[in-house]
Write a protein that holds these residues in place. Structure first.
Motif, PDB file in Angstrom:
ATOM      1  N   UNK A 409      47.481  35.751  43.454  1.00  0.00           N
ATOM      2  CA  UNK A 409      46.242  35.828  44.241  1.00  0.00           C
ATOM      3  C   UNK A 409      46.493  35.349  45.672  1.00  0.00           C
ATOM      4  N   UNK A 410      46.352  36.243  46.657  1.00  0.00           N
ATOM      5  CA  UNK A 410      46.468  35.808  48.051  1.00  0.00           C
ATOM      6  C   UNK A 410      45.415  34.743  48.368  1.00  0.00           C
ATOM      7  N   UNK A 411      45.745  33.824  49.277  1.00  0.00           N
ATOM      8  CA  UNK A 411      44.829  32.722  49.581  1.00  0.00           C
ATOM      9  C   UNK A 411      43.738  33.162  50.573  1.00  0.00           C
ATOM     10  N   UNK A 412      42.498  32.853  50.236  1.00  0.00           N
ATOM     11  CA  UNK A 412      41.313  33.076  51.087  1.00  0.00           C
ATOM     12  C   UNK A 412      41.063  34.552  51.401  1.00  0.00           C
ATOM     13  N   UNK A 413      41.564  35.467  50.577  1.00  0.00           N
ATOM     14  CA  UNK A 413      41.493  36.891  50.911  1.00  0.00           C
ATOM     15  C   UNK A 413      40.414  37.628  50.115  1.00  0.00           C
ATOM     16  N   UNK A 414      40.368  37.404  48.817  1.00  0.00           N
ATOM     17  CA  UNK A 414      39.434  38.156  47.980  1.00  0.00           C
ATOM     18  C   UNK A 414      38.238  37.297  47.583  1.00  0.00           C
ATOM     19  N   UNK A 415      37.102  37.965  47.361  1.00  0.00           N
ATOM     20  CA  UNK A 415      35.876  37.260  46.996  1.00  0.00           C
ATOM     21  C   UNK A 415      35.664  37.390  45.491  1.00  0.00           C
ATOM     22  N   UNK A 416      34.651  36.697  45.021  1.00  0.00           N
ATOM     23  CA  UNK A 416      34.360  36.718  43.588  1.00  0.00           C
ATOM     24  C   UNK A 416      34.103  38.140  43.081  1.00  0.00           C
ATOM     25  N   UNK A 417      33.463  38.995  43.901  1.00  0.00           N
ATOM     26  CA  UNK A 417      33.177  40.342  43.381  1.00  0.00           C
ATOM     27  C   UNK A 417      34.459  41.169  43.257  1.00  0.00           C
ATOM     28  N   UNK A 418      35.452  40.896  44.092  1.00  0.00           N
ATOM     29  CA  UNK A 418      36.748  41.559  43.883  1.00  0.00           C
ATOM     30  C   UNK A 418      37.312  41.149  42.513  1.00  0.00           C
ATOM     31  N   UNK A 419      37.168  39.872  42.212  1.00  0.00           N
ATOM     32  CA  UNK A 419      37.706  39.356  40.946  1.00  0.00           C
ATOM     33  C   UNK A 419      36.929  39.955  39.761  1.00  0.00           C
ATOM     34  N   UNK A 420      35.605  40.070  39.914  1.00  0.00           N
ATOM     35  CA  UNK A 420      34.800  40.684  38.836  1.00  0.00           C
ATOM     36  C   UNK A 420      35.260  42.126  38.604  1.00  0.00           C
ATOM     37  N   UNK A 421      35.583  42.797  39.687  1.00  0.00           N
ATOM     38  CA  UNK A 421      36.066  44.185  39.577  1.00  0.00           C
ATOM     39  C   UNK A 421      37.385  44.223  38.787  1.00  0.00           C
ATOM     40  N   UNK A 422      38.274  43.298  39.084  1.00  0.00           N
ATOM     41  CA  UNK A 422      39.571  43.247  38.375  1.00  0.00           C
ATOM     42  C   UNK A 422      39.324  43.038  36.869  1.00  0.00           C
ATOM     43  N   UNK A 423      38.380  42.179  36.545  1.00  0.00           N
ATOM     44  CA  UNK A 423      38.060  41.908  35.142  1.00  0.00           C
ATOM     45  C   UNK A 423      37.569  43.197  34.467  1.00  0.00           C
ATOM     46  N   UNK A 424      36.754  43.962  35.201  1.00  0.00           N
ATOM     47  CA  UNK A 424      36.246  45.230  34.663  1.00  0.00           C
ATOM     48  C   UNK A 424      37.374  46.244  34.432  1.00  0.00           C
ATOM     49  N   UNK A 425      38.343  46.242  35.329  1.00  0.00           N
ATOM     50  CA  UNK A 425      39.490  47.148  35.152  1.00  0.00           C
ATOM     51  C   UNK A 425      40.216  46.797  33.848  1.00  0.00           C
TER      52      UNK A 425
END
Ligand code: F0G
Length: 461
Positions: A409-425
């Motif tokens: 995980x890059x530092x300070x780059x992605x937000x929680x909704x990016x992470x939620x998207x990854x979980x959905x993938x």
């Protein structure tokens, strides 16, 4: 008052658009990249989890400092600032600036290494091992037993096996030990932390046998977070004080500032001993640059000075560690097998356990890396038999111990909704997992094949 939701402790001032691609487009892009995401163009990637190295978003304070940079060849004020920050953090007197971590490794380990020398570590990172072996020396990894069991819970799974350390020093003879290297956190072992107790035990052994002791400190702030929250006696110390206490144990540190320095490029070698520092400075000047800039511009030195302070801010570290854990814990609850507990900078998925029907010689990790890209545009990296596999005399694969996929995980780059998207993938990948087939290598270089190898996907039988 405490809240369940950990928010990003920053607001966004400037944005970099992500090019949103369709699955059809990604099918073609991946084919063109020969099923090796290292060969994708970054603009074909939606979420880039290839590495946490050099991919941090810099702060407005860092950019402001860069505008003030002094690009003088010798004695620049940006150098003096960076030197002061690193001296304060490490407590070491001799600081050598380098363009990244492996340059500092090459200087130190080529000087202390050579044929007949042995280096011992909880786990040498690839470039560390490569620099040691390139000098003719040997690199031996001795993580604790718990580290070898992916799902086993342990608060400090990055620890070095101190019993094995003493035995190895006796076996090879203290005079033949080039150095003991403590990698914090232990990247190759899953981003797992090392306890202060363990670092102290290792120091006692090094002191007893007069063996040099170094810290590969590129994620030392993340490591300090775990010590404060998991090790008795550190509750009331600041993260920086904890890091300072760890540095005080060792003879030197090698840092890739591309991680906890919160910058896109940079590194350093910091040493206690003047004689060793003088010898390394000769190599620095020949290969990196003059002693007051090494391989760095004044701008980069300014960004490192600020980054090394920001990284210890409690709100930042809490967000950093908790947001990585959030992703890992969600995947774990969904039934994705992974290295547990979750490390600081990355989630490591056990692809062999995920794709049980894909044999190791069909590279289940690479199959997952391809699926993550195809289904969601996520770029990750295989850490298994593509990266570490070897061949025997009949060119039969000698597999790596594990078949992992790293989501760094890059530092300070992605937000929680990016992470939620990854979980959905991952939800989608779980549904179709039994249909996925492995890959075969159709072209590969002799060294570091994972960067440029070409693959084909195997068809359903
Ligand atoms: N040590 C450790 C523990 C690392 O993780 C890395 C780099 C280095 C040394 C070398 O530093 O890249 O600045 O020369 N790790 C990156 C990664 C490449 O993706 O984990 P560098």
């Amino acid at each position: 008052m405490s809240f369940k939701t950990i928010i990003e402790p920053f607001k966004i001032k400037e944005v970099e658009p992500i090019s949103v691609t369709s699955e059809e487009e990604r099918v073609q892009y991946l084919k063109d990249a020969h099923y090796n995401p290292f060969m994708l163009k970054s603009e074909q990637v939606l979420i880039d989890f290839l590495t946490d190295s050099g991919t941090s978003a810099m702060s407005s304070r860092q950019w402001a400092a860069m505008m003030e940079a002094d690009e003088a060849y010798a004695g620049s004020k940006s150098w003096h600032r960076m030197e002061a920050v690193i001296k304060d953090l490490t407590g070491y007197n001799y600081i050598l600036p380098t363009h990244q971590g492996r340059a500092a490794e090459r200087i130190l380990y080529s000087h202390l290494g050579g044929k007949g020398k042995v280096f011992i570590s909880n786990t040498h990172f690839d470039t560390t091992r490569a620099n040691i072996e390139f000098s003719g020396a040997e690199a031996i990894d001795i993580p604790i037993e718990e580290a070898k069991h992916p799902m086993l819970d342990h608060p400090f799974k990055g620890n070095i096996d101190t019993k094995a350390l003493e035995e190895l020093i006796l076996k090879y003879g203290a005079e033949n030990i080039g150095g003991v290297i403590l990698t914090v956190t232990n990247n190759s072992g899953g981003g797992q932390p090392v306890s202060m107790f363990n670092a102290k035990e290792a120091q006692k052994i090094c002191q007893k046998y007069k063996v040099r002791y170094f810290i590969d400190c590129c994620r030392i702030a993340e490591n300090a977070y775990y010590i404060k929250h998991r090790e008795a006696g550190y509750e009331n110390k600041s993260y920086k004080q904890i890091a300072q206490e760890m540095f005080a144990l060792a003879d030197g540190g090698v840092m890739s500032a591309k991680k906890d320095g919160l910058v896109n490029m940079g590194g350093f070698l910091a040493l206690k001993d003047k004689k060793l520092a003088d010898e390394c400075t000769n190599l620095l000047i020949i290969t990196e640059g003059f002693a007051t800039y090494g391989g760095l511009s004044g701008r980069s030195m300014e960004a490192i000075s600020v980054g090394l302070e920001e990284v210890f801010e409690p709100a930042y570290l809490q967000y950093r560690i908790r947001s990585t854990a959030y992703l890992g814990e969600k995947l774990y609850k969904m039934g994705v097998p992974l290295i547990y507990p979750i490390g600081g900078h990355a989630v490591y998925i056990d692809a062999k356990a995920f794709y049980q029907h894909i044999p190791v010689n069909e590279y289940p990790g690479q199959a997952m890396v391809c699926e993550l890209y195809l289904k969601g545009g996520i770029r990750s990296v295989e850490i298994g038999s593509v990266m570490f596999g070897k061949y025997d005399k009949e060119r039969k694969l000698i597999p790596a111990p594990n078949e992992l996929v790293r989501l760094a995980i890059p530092r300070r780059v992605y937000t929680q909704s990016h992470i939620e998207y990854v979980i959905e993938v991952f939800e989608k990948i779980l549904i179709g997992k039994d249909e996925v087939r492995g890959v075969k290598i159709v072209e590969e270089p002799e060294f570091l094949r994972h960067f440029t190898a070409k693959f084909e996907r195997l068809n359903k039988t």
